[in-house]
Design a protein around this motif. Structure first.
Motif, PDB file in Angstrom:
ATOM      1  N   CYS A 253      30.446  -3.943   9.981  1.00  0.00           N
ATOM      2  CA  CYS A 253      30.556  -3.406  11.347  1.00  0.00           C
ATOM      3  C   CYS A 253      31.979  -3.442  11.882  1.00  0.00           C
ATOM      4  CB  CYS A 253      29.711  -4.236  12.314  1.00  0.00           C
ATOM      5  SG  CYS A 253      27.968  -4.032  12.099  1.00  0.00           S
ATOM      6  N   PRO A 255      35.730  -2.582  12.085  1.00  0.00           N
ATOM      7  CA  PRO A 255      36.671  -1.614  11.544  1.00  0.00           C
ATOM      8  C   PRO A 255      37.902  -2.334  10.980  1.00  0.00           C
ATOM      9  CG  PRO A 255      36.609  -1.477  13.949  1.00  0.00           C
ATOM     10  CD  PRO A 255      35.611  -2.521  13.533  1.00  0.00           C
ATOM     11  N   VAL A 256      38.202  -2.110   9.720  1.00  0.00           N
ATOM     12  CA  VAL A 256      39.383  -2.715   9.110  1.00  0.00           C
ATOM     13  C   VAL A 256      40.397  -1.615   8.846  1.00  0.00           C
ATOM     14  CG1 VAL A 256      40.243  -4.041   7.152  1.00  0.00           C
ATOM     15  CG2 VAL A 256      37.938  -4.436   8.003  1.00  0.00           C
ATOM     16  N   PRO A 257      41.601  -1.755   9.420  1.00  0.00           N
ATOM     17  CA  PRO A 257      42.617  -0.729   9.212  1.00  0.00           C
ATOM     18  C   PRO A 257      42.807  -0.465   7.712  1.00  0.00           C
ATOM     19  CG  PRO A 257      43.374  -2.339  10.802  1.00  0.00           C
ATOM     20  CD  PRO A 257      42.073  -2.857  10.241  1.00  0.00           C
ATOM     21  N   GLY A 258      42.813   0.789   7.345  1.00  0.00           N
ATOM     22  CA  GLY A 258      43.048   1.139   5.950  1.00  0.00           C
ATOM     23  C   GLY A 258      41.793   1.117   5.099  1.00  0.00           C
ATOM     24  N   VAL A 260      38.266   1.557   6.445  1.00  0.00           N
ATOM     25  CA  VAL A 260      37.322   2.561   6.914  1.00  0.00           C
ATOM     26  C   VAL A 260      38.136   3.770   7.348  1.00  0.00           C
ATOM     27  CG1 VAL A 260      35.444   3.029   8.506  1.00  0.00           C
ATOM     28  CG2 VAL A 260      35.916   0.694   7.808  1.00  0.00           C
ATOM     29  N   LYS A 261      37.793   4.944   6.860  1.00  0.00           N
ATOM     30  CA  LYS A 261      38.533   6.131   7.248  1.00  0.00           C
ATOM     31  C   LYS A 261      38.168   6.516   8.667  1.00  0.00           C
ATOM     32  CE  LYS A 261      38.936  10.136   5.345  1.00  0.00           C
ATOM     33  NZ  LYS A 261      38.247  11.136   4.543  1.00  0.00           N
ATOM     34  N   ARG A 262      39.162   6.981   9.414  1.00  0.00           N
ATOM     35  CA  ARG A 262      38.871   7.403  10.769  1.00  0.00           C
ATOM     36  C   ARG A 262      37.881   8.551  10.723  1.00  0.00           C
ATOM     37  NH1 ARG A 262      42.140  10.596  13.993  1.00  0.00           N
ATOM     38  NH2 ARG A 262      43.659  10.415  12.375  1.00  0.00           N
ATOM     39  N   GLY A 263      36.923   8.506  11.647  1.00  0.00           N
ATOM     40  CA  GLY A 263      35.921   9.568  11.659  1.00  0.00           C
ATOM     41  C   GLY A 263      34.698   9.209  10.831  1.00  0.00           C
ATOM     42  N   ASP A 264      34.868   8.416   9.778  1.00  0.00           N
ATOM     43  CA  ASP A 264      33.697   7.958   9.030  1.00  0.00           C
ATOM     44  C   ASP A 264      32.920   6.992   9.896  1.00  0.00           C
ATOM     45  OD1 ASP A 264      34.501   9.395   6.899  1.00  0.00           O
ATOM     46  OD2 ASP A 264      34.871   7.703   5.554  1.00  0.00           O
ATOM     47  N   PRO A 265      31.585   7.051   9.825  1.00  0.00           N
ATOM     48  CA  PRO A 265      30.836   6.083  10.629  1.00  0.00           C
ATOM     49  C   PRO A 265      31.061   4.661  10.130  1.00  0.00           C
ATOM     50  CG  PRO A 265      29.362   7.366   9.237  1.00  0.00           C
ATOM     51  CD  PRO A 265      30.715   7.986   9.101  1.00  0.00           C
ATOM     52  N   LEU A 266      31.060   3.720  11.075  1.00  0.00           N
ATOM     53  CA  LEU A 266      31.130   2.312  10.710  1.00  0.00           C
ATOM     54  C   LEU A 266      29.763   1.879  10.220  1.00  0.00           C
ATOM     55  CD1 LEU A 266      32.931   0.981  13.885  1.00  0.00           C
ATOM     56  CD2 LEU A 266      33.881   1.025  11.597  1.00  0.00           C
ATOM     57  N   GLY A 267      29.755   0.829   9.425  1.00  0.00           N
ATOM     58  CA  GLY A 267      28.464   0.250   9.087  1.00  0.00           C
ATOM     59  C   GLY A 267      27.868  -0.314  10.359  1.00  0.00           C
TER      60      GLY A 267
ATOM     61  N   ASN B 192      29.807   4.736  16.724  1.00  0.00           N
ATOM     62  CA  ASN B 192      29.289   5.828  15.904  1.00  0.00           C
ATOM     63  C   ASN B 192      28.643   6.901  16.777  1.00  0.00           C
ATOM     64  OD1 ASN B 192      30.161   4.602  13.564  1.00  0.00           O
ATOM     65  ND2 ASN B 192      28.183   3.693  13.065  1.00  0.00           N
ATOM     66  N   GLU B 216      42.165   2.501  16.544  1.00  0.00           N
ATOM     67  CA  GLU B 216      42.591   3.180  15.323  1.00  0.00           C
ATOM     68  C   GLU B 216      41.438   3.980  14.731  1.00  0.00           C
ATOM     69  OE1 GLU B 216      43.592   0.800  11.893  1.00  0.00           O
ATOM     70  OE2 GLU B 216      44.742   2.461  11.055  1.00  0.00           O
TER      71      GLU B 216
END
Lengths: 321, 317
Positions: A253, A255-258, A260-267, B192, B216
């Motif tokens: 859940c 977000p880790v810079p680098g 998770v791609k931006r725009g991709d849903p987070l877990g 999301n 970010e």
């Protein structure tokens, strides 16, 4: 040698509601043990139970609860209060509400020492100045004469830490000590705690919801969910190979810079943290878990799933890596 | 070129802070000559420490607070003088705390219907239809629409706040710390959802947060505020890869990513705290800046344009 703090099968109930359902953990001297979990999981109640500060109506039971080798289960309020703020100190999330607004920083800081040790005022003031300097406060003399509202959030938290150190505690319980602070100040405060720990050999029980903090400061981590420790491991091990489905979900859940791609849903973990009704048994996470099966409603095994790594789950090896 | 969704020109807001009965009030400049525009369909993230003016900025853009100077254009139209109802159809807020931003004595569906009812030209059947549509959009059931906010969890309440913001089908949503009060597992659900809504409805977001990892993840462009000024504004990817302002760098350095073994970084800012009532001369960041040199204390840095944004620092000039 026994651990500094040893908790075995701690249970706390409020009325019929179980807030803590049998947790065990130890804090060694010089170690930081992080208790991580979401709101309502019982992490703060655990710390309050250890300090004997449960709100009215809270009932504590434990197979063992010892501090520096001494069983503190049967301590009465008088003996507990002699321990608190002396050998066992605590800092809270919001320093504004835990400092008394009507007294100066100086009088609150010296009171600790005068009360516990009967130290004369002048000496207590010297000690306060020394500690304020130690926690990185410039012009400590000025700060002693000020009231809490005259200080910034970061300064107040430093004052809280200095105050907790007045009697040279062996154990420091820190409940979300940086949650109310800006990220820049948070980093400063956490560095300070790490430094103090190294110099003074403090054992720290750090309670937080922030996995970033856990990763950076903990030696050992216990993940709490619905009143239980569902997974416990040395920090690097836990982040490398999380075995409990909840830990796995929680890590995905963030977000880790680098990563998770931006725009991709987070877990994310579907559903919400449940309220555990009286008489509940089995895994508290099963309604949100994609691995759940019928056996999850029964008693759960606590298994070794790696080096010094335990998980409370029916999956024999935990979630596959 | 198409009309920007939000355009802000020379925006400024002062407050007078009382110093007691007889002392002259202090002047606090919360937002100081800020200009920028947000292209339609994009997400501008605004970051900065508490007290940097990000919420004041948001309130002025929402028309909830009068600027002391400057102007706000939403969808090409000036905000001052715009009818409140027309404004509400264009731009809507989602606030931080879903516990205090929802009326506890009204049912969820009534809360969501309120902006429509206030428009006063919408029929009851239309209201019901649009409320149902809004509920579904944010993943709430019809049954949950009949409950009171106190019967919902934090994440569900934030979904109600989002449904209320969407019911008028606005073009722009201002999100002020929309996930700060939520648990991480729930935060991810809401982020999301916001991303999905933006894609499906073509929304523009002004996204305010102190959590840089979150910004970010969602923002296409990021503005970094310090004591009322935007000190750096860049494309998100570029800003996080190669921050140009020392303050941005310090902010990025202080983010604790869940990577064990790295320890807590030394941000190098010292312990001077920014005070909006006492803004230092020259570059307002210079007392805390690890890269401070001679001109910083004396002259205010000019805005330097970069290929992918702008930065306000003597080192960049």
């Amino acid at each position: 040698m026994s651990a500094l703090l040893e908790i075995d099968d701690l249970r706390v109930t409020f009325g019929g509601t179980a807030a803590v359902r049998g947790i065990s953990l130890t804090v060694e001297k010089g170690e930081t043990h992080c208790l991580v979990g979401e709101s309502g999981c019982g992490k703060s109640v655990t710390s309050l139970a250890v300090m004997g500060l449960l709100a009215k109506g809270g009932k504590r039971e434990a197979a063992r609860l010892s501090f520096a080798g001494e069983d503190i289960r049967e301590y009465d309020e008088k003996r507990m209060s002699r321990l608190r703020g002396d050998r066992m100190a605590m800092i809270f999330q919001e320093p504004m509400t835990s400092l008394n607004p009507a007294y100066t920083v100086g009088s609150q800081m010296t009171e600790v020492l005068r009360r516990h040790r009967g130290t004369p005022r002048a000496q207590a003031v010297d000690r306060a100045v020394e500690l304020l300097t130690r926690v990185g406060i410039t012009a400590p003399g000025l700060r002693l004469g000020q009231f809490p509202h005259q200080l910034s959030g970061g300064l107040r938290q430093r004052v809280m830490i200095a105050m907790a150190l007045m009697c040279d505690p062996e154990l420091l319980i820190a409940d979300e000590p940086t949650t109310a602070l800006d990220v820049t100040v948070q980093a400063q405060i956490l560095r300070l705690l790490a430094e103090l720990q190294k110099d003074l050999g403090l054992g720290i029980l750090l309670i937080t919801h922030d996995l970033g903090i856990v990763a950076r400061v903990a030696d050992r981590v216990s993940v709490m969910y619905a009143g239980e420790v569902v997974e416990s491991a040395p920090t690097a091990e836990l982040f490398r190979a999380p075995r409990h489905p909840y830990t796995r979900g929680l890590l995905s859940c963030v977000p880790v810079p680098g990563k998770v791609k931006r725009g991709d849903p987070l877990g994310s973990i579907p559903g919400v943290v449940p309220r555990i009704p009286p008489g509940f048994s089995g895994c508290g996470f099963r309604d949100r878990c994609s691995f759940a099966e019928a056996a999850c409603a029964g008693p759960l095994p606590r298994r070794d799933v790696g080096p010094a790594h335990e998980a409370l789950c029916i999956l024999p090896e935990g979630v596959p890596a | 070129m198409s009309t920007p969704a939000i355009e802000v020109r020379g925006l400024r807001r002062e407050f007078r802070a009382s110093q007691g009965l007889f002392a002259a009030p202090r002047r606090v400049v919360a937002v100081d000559d800020v200009s920028f525009s947000v292209p339609a369909g994009s997400v501008l993230g605004v970051v900065g420490e508490s007290g940097c003016g990000k919420t004041t900025l948001a309130r002025m853009i929402l028309g909830l607070m009068e600027p002391s100077a400057g102007e706000v254009l939403v969808d090409g139209k000036r905000l001052d003088g715009m009818d409140r109802r027309a404004r509400a159809r264009l731009i809507q807020p989602v606030f931080q705390d879903p516990f205090s931003s929802l009326n506890p004595r009204r049912r969820v569906s009534d809360i969501i219907a309120m902006p429509l009812v206030a428009q006063s030209n919408v029929t009851t059947s239309e209201v019901n239809r649009r409320v149902a549509e809004s509920l579904e959009r944010v993943g709430l059931s019809t049954e949950q629409g009949t409950r009171f906010p106190s019967q919902l969890s934090g994440g569900q309440r934030q979904r109600v706040a989002i449904a209320r913001a969407l019911v008028l089908r606005p073009r722009i949503v201002v999100c002020d710390e929309p996930t700060s009060a939520l648990d991480v597992s729930v935060q991810a659900q809401i982020l999301n959802l916001l991303a999905e809504l933006r894609r499906d409805l073509g929304l523009t977001y002004l996204f305010i947060s102190h959590n840089l990892a979150v910004v970010e993840h969602v923002a296409s462009e990021v503005a970094v505020m310090y004591l009322g000024r935007i000190v750096e504004k860049r494309e998100s990817e570029a800003l996080f890869r190669d921050p140009r302002h020392p303050y941005t760098r310090a902010l990025l350095d202080s983010v604790l990513t869940p990577e064990p073994g790295l320890g807590v970084p030394d941000v190098g800012l010292g312990d001077i705290m920014p005070d909006p009532a006492n803004i230092p001369p020259g570059c307002r960041f210079h007392p805390r800046c690890p890269a401070c040199f001679a001109p910083c204390a004396a002259t205010t840095p000019r805005i330097t344009s970069l290929e992918d944004g702008l930065v306000e620092c003597h080192l960049a000039g």
